[in-house]
Write a protein that holds these residues in place. Structure first.
Motif, PDB file in Angstrom:
ATOM      1  N   TRP A 238      -6.432   9.798   5.153  1.00  0.00           N
ATOM      2  CA  TRP A 238      -5.484   8.988   4.310  1.00  0.00           C
ATOM      3  C   TRP A 238      -5.378   8.005   5.573  1.00  0.00           C
ATOM      4  O   TRP A 238      -5.067   6.890   5.253  1.00  0.00           O
TER       5      TRP A 238
ATOM      6  N   MET B  51      -6.112   3.834   4.830  1.00  0.00           N
ATOM      7  CA  MET B  51      -4.784   2.856   4.994  1.00  0.00           C
ATOM      8  C   MET B  51      -5.105   1.949   6.088  1.00  0.00           C
ATOM      9  O   MET B  51      -4.818   0.717   5.926  1.00  0.00           O
TER      10      MET B  51
ATOM     11  N   LEU C 136       0.693  13.089   3.276  1.00  0.00           N
ATOM     12  CA  LEU C 136      -0.232  13.161   2.234  1.00  0.00           C
ATOM     13  C   LEU C 136      -1.597  14.054   2.974  1.00  0.00           C
ATOM     14  O   LEU C 136      -2.381  14.788   2.367  1.00  0.00           O
TER      15      LEU C 136
ATOM     16  N   LEU D 129       0.837  -1.130   0.174  1.00  0.00           N
ATOM     17  CA  LEU D 129      -0.045  -0.064  -0.003  1.00  0.00           C
ATOM     18  C   LEU D 129       0.760   1.349  -0.051  1.00  0.00           C
ATOM     19  O   LEU D 129       0.682   2.123  -0.813  1.00  0.00           O
ATOM     20  N   ILE D 130       1.853   1.355   0.856  1.00  0.00           N
ATOM     21  CA  ILE D 130       2.664   2.539   1.003  1.00  0.00           C
ATOM     22  C   ILE D 130       3.281   2.686  -0.215  1.00  0.00           C
ATOM     23  O   ILE D 130       3.626   3.742  -0.778  1.00  0.00           O
TER      24      ILE D 130
ATOM     25  N   HIS E  26       2.681   1.588  -3.275  1.00  0.00           N
ATOM     26  CA  HIS E  26       1.948   2.024  -4.348  1.00  0.00           C
ATOM     27  C   HIS E  26       1.530   3.444  -4.327  1.00  0.00           C
ATOM     28  O   HIS E  26       1.642   4.137  -5.199  1.00  0.00           O
ATOM     29  N   PHE E  27       1.007   3.913  -3.155  1.00  0.00           N
ATOM     30  CA  PHE E  27       0.601   5.407  -2.897  1.00  0.00           C
ATOM     31  C   PHE E  27       1.675   6.381  -2.954  1.00  0.00           C
ATOM     32  O   PHE E  27       1.433   7.300  -3.631  1.00  0.00           O
ATOM     33  N   MET E  28       2.819   6.138  -2.291  1.00  0.00           N
ATOM     34  CA  MET E  28       4.184   6.760  -2.396  1.00  0.00           C
ATOM     35  C   MET E  28       4.585   7.098  -3.945  1.00  0.00           C
ATOM     36  O   MET E  28       4.839   8.326  -4.233  1.00  0.00           O
TER      37      MET E  28
ATOM     38  N   GLN F  27       2.060   9.153  -5.752  1.00  0.00           N
ATOM     39  CA  GLN F  27       2.366  10.587  -5.427  1.00  0.00           C
ATOM     40  C   GLN F  27       3.680  11.200  -5.730  1.00  0.00           C
ATOM     41  O   GLN F  27       3.486  12.446  -6.393  1.00  0.00           O
TER      42      GLN F  27
ATOM     43  N   ARG G 239      -1.995  17.740   3.197  1.00  0.00           N
ATOM     44  CA  ARG G 239      -1.957  18.919   2.031  1.00  0.00           C
ATOM     45  C   ARG G 239      -3.143  19.805   1.796  1.00  0.00           C
ATOM     46  O   ARG G 239      -2.980  20.953   1.463  1.00  0.00           O
TER      47      ARG G 239
ATOM     48  N   PHE H 219       1.058   8.070   6.653  1.00  0.00           N
ATOM     49  CA  PHE H 219       0.439   9.166   5.447  1.00  0.00           C
ATOM     50  C   PHE H 219       0.282  10.443   5.910  1.00  0.00           C
ATOM     51  O   PHE H 219      -0.513  11.246   5.283  1.00  0.00           O
TER      52      PHE H 219
END
Lengths: 46, 642, 98
Positions: free
Chosen positions: B178, B182, B29, A35-36, A38-40, A43, B32, B26
């Protein structure tokens, strides 16, 4: 709540108390890492 | 009480650290923008909101009330949890319409659907109500955790409430939605696996599937009974089992039992339970007889007992009555009650059109409320948190699938629990008090899993708890920030200011939930069922009308809310107390409220002007709602907008 | 199957039509069969497996019916989303153009 004692029988070998949590911990850790990543990654590419 | 070994602590700490880290990581993110803090930037693929739907709707109290209904009603109890099926239709209707509106919240949607002063009043009302409900739900699930910790560790109630909700607040404050979504994904994975494993153990503990089916066939019949408080001390009583159609008695107690006032001591109650248990499991009697209560048994008022009689000697449904005057008059305990125990594995074990514990009329009402409710928004209390998940999905398609899949998982989860509860019933078929059998699924886990898995099970329970509290914290903060602060207080606020206000709101809701949690007492179930079910009943139809009918305006909708507040108290409490109407079963209260409320908001709708056509056209072109929108559509076509 | 449309224009995808109603009915059936099938299967009852199997098939059918339409709706809507978001923020800040 429960006022009396129920005689209980644990089912399964004690080693399962190590194996099963370890497997589930491993799965959830792996899933978190994916997950981390994929999203990092997505982004950073934005 | 249980004690943790080193291995238990190790798993618990590792899991908690992983769950919190998954959310907190997160942070960059989440900070932001408002859109990131509350909607994860509106860019999530369907499987993330789906897992959040599933995780959010699995809370610490969920296995408690599911166990309660399945223990009592067998697999038919699954239908009590089937209200979640509003998503079956919503996924392809109201979800689609809502996602197209882009509104952060249902409150904001009111100002898109309706216009002018009425819309702003609605937005304020819905936002305020949601902030309250989120604090309340947080307090409720928090105290459920408090009770569980009290049962497991002997802690004071407030400790379980405060400690674990605060742990969830850590990553919600840091990362907002976020972090919520998650962590929900990870917690959903853990919770699903834990539920699966513990339920397998539950079935195995009862001897496996074949043994469960065979035992259900062999057990005697049971019926729960709470001895009324109005009975005088030392009253002699008898039980009668009769045919509901002919009223002919199948069997009456051969000798009376005694009713005493006051409280039974624990030893005496335990002895009664042992006796009842053995009678349920006793396959020796070959003739029809009432096995408990029998000659010489002493029962106490305001105490729960299980009446037991020989199974398989009557028709499938029986009436159970009690007499306090040696059979001259009979008072109903239950009517159309199922004989034997095999009915428990039939999800369609109806007890009649209107009578008994599972009437067809109730089932049909449930289906209508659940399924048709999917055409509306807010017909189910869960809509408000789903709305956030819908809006966080990256496309309309992702939104639809996330709602559908998340709910499918919820329903499958219920079924897995139900199978384990049936197993628990087979082990302990004599339990009369819901306070005992509601803990069935937890007891299966803590009593039958190997040592070393106890800490891991508690971590799974924590996962369940954190996923719910994180959602409620962030959702309540979203209403407070987006709908109150940003719209009414500081419309020009910067994104970083909005994120900070989001964090402050989260903290205030956290504290508010502790206050609510401590004032919610043992009466929680009754009060909450009233608040959620009946208070939502009168606005069920308006919640659909606002989606499907162009003419339904803000005054009609606002009046339906206000009228419902008064009408629900009248129908449920006040009028029955004065004998104006009888005490009705809940599904009849629902229909009555629907009708009474409509008699108020429909005339108000027609007596007030329709919404401004420009506003309606704008809304229609953006959201393309289903239903009766003829005049608006015609106008939109005329203007070349579609 | 000519009953079920597979190709959609943007204009047609925005309308409510037969495929939506079929998907709704299949969705309800899927939920019922998945619920009942899962419970009975967990007790290894043959009826449970059959009902669960039906549930999975109905789910796949539902997806097959509605997915092309949902894809077209999503694609088309994405093009307009930026403008709609701006409108939303205008309303939020009381700057809505009449």
């Amino acid at each position: 709540m429960i006022q009396f004692i129920i005689a209980s029988t644990r089912i399964g070998a004690p080693i399962l108390g190590v194996i099963i949590p370890a497997v589930i911990f491993g799965i959830s850790f792996f899933v978190t890492w994916l997950l981390i990543r994929h999203f990092m990654k997505s982004q950073n590419s934005d | 009480m249980i004690t943790f070994a080193f291995l238990d602590w190790l798993w618990l700490i590792l899991f908690v650290a992983l769950m919190v880290a998954c959310g907190a990581i997160f942070y960059r993110l989440g900070k932001r923008s408002q859109s990131d803090f509350f909607l994860a930037g509106r860019g999530l693929p369907w499987w993330l909101p789906a897992s959040s739907v599933y995780a959010t709707h699995t809370a610490t109290d969920t296995p408690i009330w599911v166990a309660g209904v399945v223990y009592k009603y067998g697999f038919a109890g699954l239908w009590y949890a089937f209200f979640a099926a509003w998503c079956a239709i919503s996924a392809f209707v109201s979800t689609r319409i809502f996602r197209r509106s882009l509104a952060y919240s249902q409150a904001e949607w009111q100002s898109l659907r309706f216009g002018g002063l009425g819309a702003e009043m609605l937005r304020g009302w819905v936002a305020g109500w949601q902030v309250f409900m989120n604090m309340f739900i947080l307090g409720w699930v928090g105290i459920a955790m408090g009770k569980l910790c009290s049962y497991l560790f002997g802690w004071d109630l407030w400790m379980g409430l405060v400690i674990f909700t605060s742990i969830g607040a850590v990553y919600v404050l840091m990362s907002g939605y976020w972090g919520v979504v998650m962590a929900d994904f990870q917690q959903g994975v853990i919770a699903l696996l834990v539920i699966f494993i513990v339920s397998i153990w539950g079935v195995l503990a009862a001897g496996g599937p074949d043994e469960i089916i065979s035992k259900l066939k062999s057990y005697n019949s049971t019926c729960e009974w709470t001895v009324p408080t109005t009975i005088a001390d030392s009253t002699q009583a008898k039980i009668r089992i009769s045919d509901p159609e002919s009223d002919k008695a199948y069997v009456v107690s051969t000798a009376p039992f005694i009713i005493r006032t006051g409280k039974s001591d624990d030893t005496a109650y335990r002895a009664v339970e042992i006796k009842t248990e053995s009678q349920v499991k006793n396959s020796a009697p070959t003739t029809l007889a009432i096995l408990f209560p029998g000659d010489g048994d002493v029962l106490y008022t305001d105490t729960d007992y299980t009446i037991v009689w020989t199974a398989g000697k009557t028709k499938k449904l029986v009436n159970i009555d009690v007499s306090y005057d040696n059979g001259m008059t009979w008072n109903a305990i239950d009517e159309n009650h199922p004989d034997g125990q095999s009915w428990r594995i039939n999800p369609f074990s109806f007890t009649g059109a209107f009578k008994g514990q599972f009437p067809v009329a109730w089932f049909v009402t449930m289906l209508i409320i659940a399924l048709i409710g999917g055409f509306g928004m807010g017909t189910n209390i869960d809509w408000y948190s789903e709305a956030q998940r819908i809006q966080s999905a990256k496309t309309v398609r992702d939104a639809s699938y996330s709602i559908w899949a998340g709910t499918a998982l919820v329903l499958i989860r219920n079924s897995i629990w139900a199978a384990a509860i049936i197993g628990f019933f087979v082990l302990y078929p004599h339990l009369a008090s819901s306070g005992e059998y509601e803990m069935a699924w937890y007891r299966v886990g803590f009593e039958y899993l190997p040592i070393g898995m106890v800490g891991f099970l508690f971590a799974g329970i924590l996962a369940i708890h954190l996923s719910t509290v994180s959602t409620q914290l962030n959702l309540g903060a979203m209403y407070a920030t987006r709908d109150f602060y940003h719209h009414y207080v500081n419309p020009r606020a910067s994104e970083s200011r909005l994120v900070n206000v989001g964090r402050i709101s989260t903290f205030i809701i956290l504290i508010g939930s502790f206050i609510f949690g401590t004032i919610i007492g043992e009466e929680i179930t009754a009060w909450l069922i009233f608040a959620l079910w009946i208070m939502a009943a009168g606005v069920w139809l308006p919640n659909i009308l606002q989606v499907i009918w162009w003419r339904f305006n803000c005054w009609g909708y606002l009046s339906s809310w206000i009228a419902n507040l008064g009408l629900s108290w009248l129908v449920v409490w006040i009028l029955p107390q004065f004998g104006v109407i009888p005490e009705l079963p809940d599904y009849m209260q629902f229909w009555l409220l629907i009708v009474l409320n409509a008699l108020i908001y429909l005339p108000i709708t027609f007596a007030t002007k329709p919404e401004n056509m420009d506003h309606l056209v704008k809304y229609y072109v953006m959201s393309r709602p289903i239903g009766f929108w003829g005049p608006v559509r015609k106008e939109a076509v005329k203007r070349g907008l579609i | 199957m000519s009953l079920i449309r597979r190709q959609w224009t943007a204009k047609d995808a925005d309308e409510w039509c037969r495929e939506d109603w079929i998907a709704i009915v299949l969705s309800v059936l899927a939920y019922i069969t998945l619920t009942v099938g899962s419970a009975l299967s967990f007790l290894l009852l043959p009826t449970g497996f059959v009902i669960l199997g039906v549930g999975i098939l109905v789910t796949m059918l539902m997806y097959w019916v509605i997915d092309p339409k949902l894809r077209m709706i999503s694609t088309e809507y994405e093009k307009k989303q930026k403008d709609y978001l701006q409108q939303l923020e205008d309303i939020q800040k009381w700057e809505e153009k009449q």
